[in-house]
Design a protein around this motif. Structure first.
Motif, PDB file in Angstrom:
ATOM      1  N   ILE A 253       0.928  -1.227   0.050  1.00  0.00           N
ATOM      2  CA  ILE A 253       0.196  -0.140  -0.063  1.00  0.00           C
ATOM      3  C   ILE A 253       0.777   1.178  -0.028  1.00  0.00           C
ATOM      4  O   ILE A 253       0.625   2.280  -0.858  1.00  0.00           O
ATOM      5  N   LEU A 254       1.750   1.168   0.793  1.00  0.00           N
ATOM      6  CA  LEU A 254       2.682   2.731   0.821  1.00  0.00           C
ATOM      7  C   LEU A 254       3.753   2.569  -0.070  1.00  0.00           C
ATOM      8  O   LEU A 254       3.810   3.781  -0.444  1.00  0.00           O
ATOM      9  N   PHE A 255       4.322   1.453  -0.375  1.00  0.00           N
ATOM     10  CA  PHE A 255       5.616   1.804  -1.366  1.00  0.00           C
ATOM     11  C   PHE A 255       5.203   0.816  -2.551  1.00  0.00           C
ATOM     12  O   PHE A 255       6.159   1.042  -3.608  1.00  0.00           O
ATOM     13  N   ALA A 256       4.280   0.468  -2.876  1.00  0.00           N
ATOM     14  CA  ALA A 256       3.809  -0.153  -3.950  1.00  0.00           C
ATOM     15  C   ALA A 256       4.837  -1.285  -4.668  1.00  0.00           C
ATOM     16  O   ALA A 256       5.324  -1.411  -5.640  1.00  0.00           O
ATOM     17  N   VAL A 257       5.511  -2.056  -3.588  1.00  0.00           N
ATOM     18  CA  VAL A 257       6.186  -3.122  -3.881  1.00  0.00           C
ATOM     19  C   VAL A 257       5.497  -4.370  -4.444  1.00  0.00           C
ATOM     20  O   VAL A 257       4.465  -4.697  -3.781  1.00  0.00           O
ATOM     21  N   PRO A 258       5.672  -4.696  -5.347  1.00  0.00           N
ATOM     22  CA  PRO A 258       4.964  -5.938  -6.209  1.00  0.00           C
ATOM     23  C   PRO A 258       5.053  -7.214  -5.295  1.00  0.00           C
ATOM     24  O   PRO A 258       6.299  -7.434  -4.630  1.00  0.00           O
ATOM     25  N   PHE A 259       4.349  -8.183  -5.452  1.00  0.00           N
ATOM     26  CA  PHE A 259       4.314  -9.520  -5.189  1.00  0.00           C
ATOM     27  C   PHE A 259       3.984 -10.275  -6.469  1.00  0.00           C
ATOM     28  O   PHE A 259       2.833 -10.765  -6.494  1.00  0.00           O
ATOM     29  N   GLU A 260       5.321 -10.852  -7.235  1.00  0.00           N
ATOM     30  CA  GLU A 260       5.060 -11.277  -8.306  1.00  0.00           C
ATOM     31  C   GLU A 260       5.006 -12.929  -8.187  1.00  0.00           C
ATOM     32  O   GLU A 260       4.636 -13.552  -9.226  1.00  0.00           O
ATOM     33  N   GLY A 261       5.533 -13.408  -7.148  1.00  0.00           N
ATOM     34  CA  GLY A 261       5.785 -14.881  -6.945  1.00  0.00           C
ATOM     35  C   GLY A 261       4.702 -15.735  -6.509  1.00  0.00           C
ATOM     36  O   GLY A 261       3.777 -15.424  -6.302  1.00  0.00           O
ATOM     37  N   ALA A 262       5.160 -17.003  -6.005  1.00  0.00           N
ATOM     38  CA  ALA A 262       4.225 -17.914  -5.607  1.00  0.00           C
ATOM     39  C   ALA A 262       4.067 -17.676  -4.162  1.00  0.00           C
ATOM     40  O   ALA A 262       5.097 -17.622  -3.495  1.00  0.00           O
ATOM     41  N   TYR A 263       2.680 -17.685  -3.588  1.00  0.00           N
ATOM     42  CA  TYR A 263       2.678 -17.332  -2.052  1.00  0.00           C
ATOM     43  C   TYR A 263       3.003 -18.765  -1.418  1.00  0.00           C
ATOM     44  O   TYR A 263       3.431 -18.605  -0.343  1.00  0.00           O
ATOM     45  N   LEU A 264       3.020 -19.657  -1.905  1.00  0.00           N
ATOM     46  CA  LEU A 264       3.383 -21.064  -1.250  1.00  0.00           C
ATOM     47  C   LEU A 264       4.842 -20.929  -1.101  1.00  0.00           C
ATOM     48  O   LEU A 264       5.460 -21.216   0.190  1.00  0.00           O
ATOM     49  N   ALA A 265       5.937 -20.594  -1.944  1.00  0.00           N
ATOM     50  CA  ALA A 265       7.139 -20.299  -1.692  1.00  0.00           C
ATOM     51  C   ALA A 265       7.476 -19.325  -0.540  1.00  0.00           C
ATOM     52  O   ALA A 265       8.196 -19.601   0.245  1.00  0.00           O
ATOM     53  N   PHE A 266       6.702 -18.280  -0.747  1.00  0.00           N
ATOM     54  CA  PHE A 266       6.961 -17.191   0.613  1.00  0.00           C
ATOM     55  C   PHE A 266       6.507 -17.725   1.928  1.00  0.00           C
ATOM     56  O   PHE A 266       7.255 -17.569   2.753  1.00  0.00           O
ATOM     57  N   PHE A 267       5.758 -18.524   1.801  1.00  0.00           N
ATOM     58  CA  PHE A 267       4.917 -19.218   3.149  1.00  0.00           C
ATOM     59  C   PHE A 267       5.916 -20.266   3.773  1.00  0.00           C
ATOM     60  O   PHE A 267       6.326 -19.999   4.801  1.00  0.00           O
ATOM     61  N   ILE A 268       6.545 -21.109   2.939  1.00  0.00           N
ATOM     62  CA  ILE A 268       7.458 -21.975   3.541  1.00  0.00           C
ATOM     63  C   ILE A 268       8.512 -21.335   3.754  1.00  0.00           C
ATOM     64  O   ILE A 268       9.348 -21.531   4.879  1.00  0.00           O
TER      65      ILE A 268
END
Length: 378
Positions: A253-268
């Motif tokens: 919201i504040l810095f417009a940093v994207p999240f392009e990848g897989a949520y599963l990879a981030f979660f693990i």
């Protein structure tokens, strides 16, 4: 007041403080060791102009001008050619996984187009997720091209080269084309925040129980070291979940940093990282005698996380010994993982190296912590 001053009483207090300082070895070691470590890190390990960046090349025309250009790039020490790729997909995979910082693409009929005056282009795909890591290499390309032209072209082509260059180099900055610092810093900041809070909270909480005597109750029961460690760590995993959710939401919201990848990879990845830091906090609690020492030791672990992980300074710019130390820091691998997932669109297969690194560090810290955990109080 000076008339009531007693040198003997003053000397007694002074001697007492020196004895206390000698007994508090952790504090004394930090007072002496921390400035030395900071001097060594900032003097030798920190380098904002990294060299020897891994580079792959896709050569479709191997003429004298191409060889002179590649030789100039290698001589500049900015580029370390480590192999070749075949096709844009292979080069994209190498950049996304962090196997290369640059992929140089020499097009078909490059030498022929130079001779015909068609001004062909050499494409350099650069991993710009860390803008400072590639800025020096990108700036050096103009001089490299001019040197290759002066060395190779002769006759009418040399005269032509005195004006407009017979070919150009296009640098395609991927993953952060605007070169925004926040796009690089904010994902890495998550690792630093989790390191600071998870390690310190766990260490101080366990030492507090020891000071209050409640740890004696656990020790007197048949609870095993691993069971104590697991029971103490898991509640703080929820705290890490809340911190991560708030951080990722605010970053978008504040810095417009994207999240392009897989949520599963981030979660693990962030679960492994949280467990790493909580286990480290438990290990610190086995060495600290009071809450002050626990906080001091926690701070001592945060310094390498900031300076040796690639968060503030390019990891590739550090000398080999500093990179070896940084590899043992959990934040190094999590920062790579989170930048790959959020900025490069990486999936689980692209971050398996980071998964293994975080798992190995977790197992090592857990084993050491359990060996140090005392079943009886001294």
């Amino acid at each position: 007041m000076m008339r009531n001053f007693s040198p003997s009483r003053f000397l007694a207090v002074l001697v007492k403080e020196f004895i206390q300082m000698r007994r508090d070895r952790i504090t004394f070691a930090m007072m002496i060791g921390l400035p030395i470590i900071q001097l060594l890190l900032f003097g030798y390990a920190i380098n904002s102009d990294p060299r020897h960046l891994p580079t792959l090349v896709e050569v479709k025309d191997d003429g004298p001008l191409v060889r002179a250009t590649l030789a100039g790039m290698a001589t500049s020490t900015y580029f370390d050619f480590s192999g070749t790729v075949h096709g844009s997909a292979e080069g994209e995979t190498a950049l996304r996984r962090g196997d290369a910082s640059f992929v140089v693409v020499i097009p078909d009929d490059f030498e022929r187009d130079v001779v015909r005056g068609l001004s062909p282009e050499i494409l350099i795909a650069a991993d710009a997720s860390d803008p400072s890591a590639i800025s020096g290499a990108a700036a050096a390309m103009n001089g490299i091209v001019q040197g290759a032209i002066a060395q190779t072209l002769t006759g009418p082509l040399a005269a032509q080269a005195g004006g407009a260059p017979p070919f150009s180099v296009i640098i395609h900055r991927q993953y952060n084309p605007e070169g925004r610092t926040s796009t690089n810093i904010v994902p890495g900041l998550l690792a630093i925040i989790l390191s600071m809070t998870m390690v310190m909270i766990t260490a101080v909480a366990i030492v507090k129980e020891t000071e209050r005597g409640t740890m004696e109750m656990l020790i007197s029961t048949p609870v095993r070291p691993f069971e104590v460690m697991l029971g103490k760590i898991l509640p703080y995993v929820l705290v890490g979940y809340v911190q991560t959710f708030v951080f990722v939401t605010a970053a978008a919201i504040l810095f417009a940093v994207p999240f392009e990848g897989a949520y599963l990879a981030f979660f693990i990845g962030f679960n492994l990282f949280i467990l790493d830091n909580l286990a480290l906090g438990f290990l610190i609690s086995t060495a600290a005698r009071n809450q002050m020492q626990a906080m001091q030791l926690s701070f001592f672990t945060i310094l390498p996380s900031i300076l040796l992980s690639g968060f503030m300074f390019p990891f590739a710019g550090m000398p080999g010994w500093a990179q070896a130390l940084g590899t043992a820091v959990p934040a190094t691998h999590f920062i790579r993982l989170v930048r790959k997932v959020m900025l490069k669109g990486a999936g689980v297969a692209d971050v398996t190296v980071e998964f293994w690194a975080l798992t190995i560090i977790l197992v090592a810290i857990t084993l050491i912590a359990m060996l140090r955990y005392r079943q009886t109080l001294d």
